[in-house]
Design an enzyme around this catalytic site. Structure first.
Site, PDB file in Angstrom:
ATOM      1  N   TYR A 158       0.839  -1.208   0.000  1.00 37.14           N
ATOM      2  CA  TYR A 158       0.000   0.000   0.000  1.00 37.14           C
ATOM      3  C   TYR A 158       0.876   1.261   0.000  1.00 37.14           C
ATOM      4  O   TYR A 158       0.704   2.161  -0.820  1.00 37.14           O
ATOM      5  CB  TYR A 158      -0.906  -0.024   1.230  1.00 37.14           C
ATOM      6  CG  TYR A 158      -1.837   1.161   1.336  1.00 37.14           C
ATOM      7  CD1 TYR A 158      -2.953   1.256   0.515  1.00 37.14           C
ATOM      8  CD2 TYR A 158      -1.590   2.181   2.250  1.00 37.14           C
ATOM      9  CE1 TYR A 158      -3.811   2.346   0.605  1.00 37.14           C
ATOM     10  CE2 TYR A 158      -2.445   3.271   2.346  1.00 37.14           C
ATOM     11  CZ  TYR A 158      -3.553   3.353   1.523  1.00 37.14           C
ATOM     12  OH  TYR A 158      -4.397   4.434   1.612  1.00 37.14           O
TER      13      TYR A 158
HETATM   14  N1  LIG Z   1      -9.749   6.006   4.564  1.00 33.46           N
HETATM   15  C1  LIG Z   1      -8.496   6.283   4.871  1.00 33.46           C
HETATM   16  O1  LIG Z   1      -8.120   6.282   6.046  1.00 33.46           O
HETATM   17  C2  LIG Z   1      -7.516   6.637   3.770  1.00 33.46           C
HETATM   18  C3  LIG Z   1      -6.285   7.156   4.160  1.00 33.46           C
HETATM   19  C4  LIG Z   1      -5.366   7.485   3.168  1.00 33.46           C
HETATM   20  C5  LIG Z   1      -5.667   7.306   1.838  1.00 33.46           C
HETATM   21  N2  LIG Z   1      -6.880   6.775   1.484  1.00 33.46           N
HETATM   22  C6  LIG Z   1      -7.139   6.574   0.068  1.00 33.46           C
HETATM   23  O2  LIG Z   1      -8.341   7.196  -0.277  1.00 33.46           O
HETATM   24  C7  LIG Z   1      -8.915   6.519  -1.407  1.00 33.46           C
HETATM   25  C8  LIG Z   1     -10.361   6.216  -1.102  1.00 33.46           C
HETATM   26  O3  LIG Z   1     -10.378   5.288  -0.028  1.00 33.46           O
HETATM   27  P1  LIG Z   1     -11.603   5.125   0.956  1.00 33.46           P
HETATM   28  O4  LIG Z   1     -11.066   5.121   2.318  1.00 33.46           O
HETATM   29  O5  LIG Z   1     -12.682   6.051   0.561  1.00 33.46           O
HETATM   30  O6  LIG Z   1     -11.972   3.596   0.630  1.00 33.46           O
HETATM   31  P2  LIG Z   1     -13.333   2.863   0.193  1.00 33.46           P
HETATM   32  O7  LIG Z   1     -13.030   1.420   0.253  1.00 33.46           O
HETATM   33  O8  LIG Z   1     -14.475   3.415   0.970  1.00 33.46           O
HETATM   34  O9  LIG Z   1     -13.500   3.325  -1.323  1.00 33.46           O
HETATM   35  C9  LIG Z   1     -12.636   2.866  -2.316  1.00 33.46           C
HETATM   36  C10 LIG Z   1     -13.461   2.535  -3.540  1.00 33.46           C
HETATM   37  O10 LIG Z   1     -12.552   2.110  -4.566  1.00 33.46           O
HETATM   38  C11 LIG Z   1     -13.187   1.039  -5.258  1.00 33.46           C
HETATM   39  N3  LIG Z   1     -12.174   0.218  -5.908  1.00 33.46           N
HETATM   40  C12 LIG Z   1     -11.307  -0.650  -5.310  1.00 33.46           C
HETATM   41  N4  LIG Z   1     -10.589  -1.287  -6.237  1.00 33.46           N
HETATM   42  C13 LIG Z   1     -10.988  -0.811  -7.443  1.00 33.46           C
HETATM   43  C14 LIG Z   1     -10.619  -1.095  -8.772  1.00 33.46           C
HETATM   44  N5  LIG Z   1      -9.689  -2.025  -9.055  1.00 33.46           N
HETATM   45  N6  LIG Z   1     -11.228  -0.409  -9.780  1.00 33.46           N
HETATM   46  C15 LIG Z   1     -12.190   0.499  -9.508  1.00 33.46           C
HETATM   47  N7  LIG Z   1     -12.597   0.782  -8.264  1.00 33.46           N
HETATM   48  C16 LIG Z   1     -11.998   0.152  -7.235  1.00 33.46           C
HETATM   49  C17 LIG Z   1     -13.929   0.274  -4.181  1.00 33.46           C
HETATM   50  O11 LIG Z   1     -14.941  -0.561  -4.723  1.00 33.46           O
HETATM   51  C18 LIG Z   1     -14.475   1.403  -3.322  1.00 33.46           C
HETATM   52  O12 LIG Z   1     -15.764   1.795  -3.748  1.00 33.46           O
HETATM   53  C19 LIG Z   1      -8.067   5.265  -1.629  1.00 33.46           C
HETATM   54  O13 LIG Z   1      -7.171   5.495  -2.689  1.00 33.46           O
HETATM   55  C20 LIG Z   1      -7.329   5.122  -0.316  1.00 33.46           C
HETATM   56  O14 LIG Z   1      -6.113   4.447  -0.467  1.00 33.46           O
HETATM   57  C21 LIG Z   1      -7.819   6.435   2.423  1.00 33.46           C
END
Ligand SMILES: NC(=O)c1ccc[n+]([C@@H]2O[C@H](COP(=O)([O-])OP(=O)(O)OC[C@H]3O[C@@H](n4cnc5c(N)ncnc54)[C@H](O)[C@@H]3O)[C@@H](O)[C@H]2O)c1
Length: 255
Positions: A158
């Site tokens: 990640y």
């Molecule tokens: N939530 C946190 O604490 C956090 C922290 C840092 C970064 N992020 C980043 O923020 C972004 C959003 O994350 P989130 O927390 O909202 O997660 P989430 O799981 O709620 O949303 C992520 C979405 O991406 C979709 N997805 C996954 N793989 C996919 C693929 N191969 N093709 C198309 N869609 C795909 C999933 O179905 C989901 O709807 C991500 O890139 C995550 O790494 C999140």
């Protein structure tokens, strides 16, 4: 919270990972701001769950895996045709599946995290940028992670993928600097989303408490707080910053 009005009327956007979490908050905020939005997500179930709340005349939902280059290229063409051009790309799709130290890290998890989180962003940028260049205007925001800056145990795939997103963002900033297309990244710390909740449940309580305690504001972020920053970043007013990383860490990052 009261929103600032950011006018995106007439703009056409693609948001990947738009059916959940931060991506979904961005979709809602861009729609509130007047944009038309293509929501790309791999989860049919999540897409169907949000369909009823979205205005059908300004939203286009597509089930798509960002690791599939042919599907991404076709969907970019379809969105550009449907909307009459493209202006905005927000790369929100991401996974965080690792729970072990490097020497035990499953090879499959490493490859999948790199494929979704880094190659996925490369694919969407590669497919969408020609449409933005045809406009002479564009805004791209890549959702990286605070962990890309300072590392995180048990999440090597990640973290490495998210650091790659920052390097890709810098490169795109340089490549497109004179084109009218600006490309920036955000680095969220923990945000209250399904991804975060799944990760926290997979860790020992000590590890997730330790992670949250590192945030000086002593709370996790709300998806609408990320969307507020991203809405400005995809507006015309974000015009003299490219290849840069914007902080979303409750005071954790000081660089
Ligand atoms: N939530 C946190 O604490 C956090 C922290 C840092 C970064 N992020 C980043 O923020 C972004 C959003 O994350 P989130 O927390 O909202 O997660 P989430 O799981 O709620 O949303 C992520 C979405 O991406 C979709 N997805 C996954 N793989 C996919 C693929 N191969 N093709 C198309 N869609 C795909 C999933 O179905 C989901 O709807 C991500 O890139 C995550 O790494 C999140």
């Amino acid at each position: 919270m009261q929103h600032n009005n950011i006018d995106l009327t007439g703009r056409s956007a693609i948001v990947t990972g738009g059916a959940s979490g931060i991506g979904l908050a961005v979709v809602r905020r861009l729609l509130d701001s007047g944009a038309r939005v293509a929501v790309w997500d791999v989860s049919e179930r999540s897409l169907e769950a949000i369909r009823p709340e979205l205005p059908a005349d300004r939203t286009h939902l597509a089930r798509l895996d960002v690791t599939d280059w042919a599907a991404v290229e076709a969907a970019a063409g379809a969105a550009a045709d449907a909307f009459g051009g493209l202006d905005i790309l927000v790369n929100g799709a991401g996974i965080a599946d690792g729970t072990s130290v490097v020497q035990d890290y499953p090879l499959e998890t490493w490859h999948r995290e790199l494929a979704v989180n880094l190659t996925g962003v490369f694919h969407t940028c590669r497919a969408v940028i020609p449409h933005l260049l045809a406009n002479g205007y564009g805004r791209i925001v890549n959702v990286s992670s605070m962990t890309a800056k300072d590392g995180s145990p048990n999440q090597a795939g990640y973290v490495a993928s998210k650091a790659g997103v920052l390097a890709l963002t810098k490169t795109l900033g340089r490549e497109l600097a004179e084109s009218g297309v600006v490309v920036n990244a955000v680095t969220p710390t923990l945000f209250d989303t399904p991804l975060y909740r799944t990760w926290a449940e997979s860790m020992s309580p000590e590890v997730s408490e330790w992670a949250a305690s590192r945030i000086p504001m002593k709370r996790v972020g709300r998806p609408d707080e990320a969307a507020a920053m991203i809405a400005w970043m995809v507006s015309e007013e974000c015009s003299f910053t490219t290849g840069m990383t914007f902080d979303l860490s409750g005071g954790r990052a000081s660089f």
